[in-house]
Design an enzyme around this catalytic site. Structure first.
Site, short mmCIF file in Angstrom:
data_model
loop_
_atom_site.label_atom_id
_atom_site.label_comp_id
_atom_site.label_asym_id
_atom_site.label_seq_id
_atom_site.Cartn_x
_atom_site.Cartn_y
_atom_site.Cartn_z
N GLY A 179 0.81 -1.22 0.00
CA GLY A 179 0.00 0.00 0.00
C GLY A 179 0.84 1.27 0.00
O GLY A 179 0.55 2.22 -0.73
N THR A 180 1.88 1.29 0.80
CA THR A 180 2.69 2.50 0.93
C THR A 180 3.34 2.84 -0.41
O THR A 180 3.32 4.00 -0.84
CB THR A 180 3.76 2.30 2.02
N ASN B 58 -8.87 3.42 8.05
CA ASN B 58 -8.35 2.23 8.71
C ASN B 58 -8.69 2.15 10.19
O ASN B 58 -8.78 1.08 10.76
CB ASN B 58 -6.83 2.13 8.53
N GLN C 231 -7.95 -0.41 2.75
CA GLN C 231 -8.87 -1.04 3.71
C GLN C 231 -10.20 -1.44 3.08
O GLN C 231 -11.00 -2.13 3.71
CB GLN C 231 -9.13 -0.09 4.89
N SER D 128 -3.38 -3.42 -0.97
CA SER D 128 -2.27 -4.11 -0.32
C SER D 128 -2.64 -5.55 -0.01
O SER D 128 -3.73 -5.81 0.54
CB SER D 128 -1.94 -3.37 0.99
N GLY D 129 -1.73 -6.49 -0.34
CA GLY D 129 -2.03 -7.91 -0.18
C GLY D 129 -2.33 -8.34 1.24
O GLY D 129 -3.25 -9.12 1.47
N HIS D 130 -1.57 -7.80 2.20
CA HIS D 130 -1.69 -8.37 3.56
C HIS D 130 -2.96 -7.93 4.29
O HIS D 130 -3.23 -8.39 5.39
CB HIS D 130 -0.43 -8.08 4.38
N THR E 30 13.05 -6.80 -9.95
CA THR E 30 12.62 -8.17 -10.24
C THR E 30 11.30 -8.46 -9.54
O THR E 30 11.13 -8.14 -8.36
CB THR E 30 13.71 -9.17 -9.79
N CYS F 161 -0.03 1.39 13.11
CA CYS F 161 1.20 2.05 12.68
C CYS F 161 1.60 3.19 13.60
O CYS F 161 2.72 3.64 13.57
CB CYS F 161 1.04 2.59 11.26
N1 PLP Z 1 -3.21 2.78 3.58
C1 PLP Z 1 -4.04 2.34 4.54
C2 PLP Z 1 -5.43 2.91 4.61
C3 PLP Z 1 -3.62 1.36 5.43
O1 PLP Z 1 -4.46 0.93 6.38
C4 PLP Z 1 -2.30 0.86 5.33
C5 PLP Z 1 -1.79 -0.13 6.31
O2 PLP Z 1 -2.20 -0.13 7.46
C6 PLP Z 1 -1.47 1.34 4.30
C7 PLP Z 1 -1.96 2.30 3.44
C8 PLP Z 1 -0.09 0.83 4.11
O3 PLP Z 1 -0.10 -0.42 3.46
P1 PLP Z 1 1.20 -1.37 3.47
O4 PLP Z 1 1.32 -1.87 4.88
O5 PLP Z 1 0.89 -2.46 2.51
O6 PLP Z 1 2.35 -0.54 3.05
#
Ligand code: PLP
Length: 390
Positions: free
Chosen positions: A71-72, A150, A178, A198-200, A236, A324
């Site tokens: 995501g970031t 989030n 989210q 984001s995958g996780h 890669t 975070c």
């Molecule tokens: N954006 C939102 C709304 C999120 O909740 C998060 C992770 O908590 C992120 C971005 C960041 O994603 P990643 O952990 O895959 O970098």
């Protein structure tokens, strides 16, 4: 009782089907997709299949999906691309409640000479659309507004904002990290230009994500180097991660109904039972449209970190504010932006469910939470003072 994991907005359990799909790409098919020999030969096809699965969950075309590390990176890539495409525009707009991946990025652009508008939210976490419209100008290069928050699960009016921005020719990015996998998303019906996932967060692996780039959106790569991803993102490919994300997206499509009905019902049961059993508790963003899996409950006059520690003794995992930012004891910027009183923001706990969450687990949490709050309040001078003053 086994562990009860209600911190799915922080990260999710990787689905066993996802693990199974990934494993051969560590052991047997470990080639580089760019290689000419047959170790890498079939990988291109597998990556294409995964990309198509990711696209299908969004109602997108496979070539509109850029694979990233999460995501970031997707957020940073999107904003970088929009600003590089319109270098003469110097104004950028976002909200006050974004994840740090956007918040800190916009603050950094602010320090580097951009004019940044952070749109405020009301006490329910909703933006004021008139204020948003008034902030736009000829100089606005990009607007970034999350699809779902989030911490509170509050949903943003993405369709309306997208239509408005399309009409004005301003690039629109949404951080849907989210939202994807929790609510239906159909990009044939909304004018979003760029979307991060984001995958996780959807039972896929960590370290993999995607950026949707609508066909026709001007794009400049953020990471330069090799020619991977058609020259749009060097490096890669994380083949097992990509396969895992593809599988996770395929599975997510089949779970949306369960999340909207059964999981929503469990979330509502948790909210109603806790609000009834615990005096001076409230839901942050209660009257807003919210994700079906998330609730942020404020237990006044207690410390969120202390609640989490006691929950942990019972094997219950949740979060105070955003995972975070939980290293700091400041109330989260999201709850502060909503004007949640300090005494409530400090005692806010985010419970986030998944399709693995069971009714039995929710009943266990409903049983354990009230005595935890009562015990902590007995020790809280703020609570004693509040009780004395009626
Ligand atoms: N954006 C939102 C709304 C999120 O909740 C998060 C992770 O908590 C992120 C971005 C960041 O994603 P990643 O952990 O895959 O970098």
């Amino acid at each position: 009782m086994k562990n009860v994991y209600l911190d799915n907005n922080a990260t999710t359990r990787v689905a066993p089907e996802v693990v199974e799909a990934m494993l051969p790409y560590f052991s047997d098919f470990y080639g580089n997709p760019s290689s000419m020999h047959s170790f890498g030969g079939n990988l291109g096809l597998k990556v294409r299949e995964a990309r198509a699965r990711i696209a299908a969950l969004l109602g997108a075309q496979p070539e509109e999906i850029l694979l990233t590390s999460g995501g970031t990176e997707s957020d940073a890539t999107a904003i970088h691309a929009a600003l590089a495409a319109y270098p003469h525009k110097r104004h950028i707009v976002t909200t006050r409640v974004e994840h740090p991946a956007i918040k800190n990025l916009f603050e950094q652009y602010g320090k580097n000479g951009y004019r940044v508008t952070f749109i405020p939210v009301d006490c329910e976490g909703r933006i004021d659309l008139d204020e948003f419209r008034a902030s736009l100008s000829e100089d606005t290069a990009v607007v970034s507004m999350m699809w779902a928050n989030n911490e509170t699960g509050v949903l943003f009016p993405v369709d309306e904002v997208a239509a408005e921005l399309k009409a004005r020719g301003i690039v629109f990015h949404t951080d849907a990290v989210q939202a994807v996998g929790k609510i239906p998303i159909d990009l044939t019906r909304t004018d979003v230009d760029l979307l991060s996932l984001s995958g996780h967060k959807l039972h896929g692996p960590k370290g993999i994500g995607a950026l949707y780039i609508r066909k026709g959106t001007k794009f400049k790569p953020f990471m330069v180097g090799g020619h991977q991803e058609h020259g749009r993102r060097a490096g890669t490919e994380n083949v097992p991660g990509i396969i895992g994300l593809g599988k996770a997206c395929e599975l997510a499509a089949g779970k949306l109904n369960d999340i909207d009905t059964r999981v929503r019902g469990l979330r509502d049961r948790l909210e109603n039972a806790l609000l009834e059993a615990v005096p001076q508790s409230m839901i942050n963003g209660e009257r807003a449209n919210r994700l079906p899996n998330t609730t942020s409950i404020a237990f006044e006059y207690v410390e969120g970190e202390a609640i989490l520690l006691m929950m942990n003794e019972h094997g219950i995992a949740a979060s105070s504010g955003s995972a975070c930012t939980s290293g700091s004891l400041e109330p989260s910027h999201v709850l502060r932006a909503m004007g949640i009183p300090f005494t409530a923001a400090h005692g806010s706990i985010r419970f986030s469910l998944s399709h693995y969450t069971t009714a039995e687990e929710i009943e266990f949490v409903i049983e354990k939470m009230p005595p935890i709050i009562a015990r902590l309040r007995q020790m809280s001078p703020f609570w004693q003072k509040a009780a004395q003053s009626g």
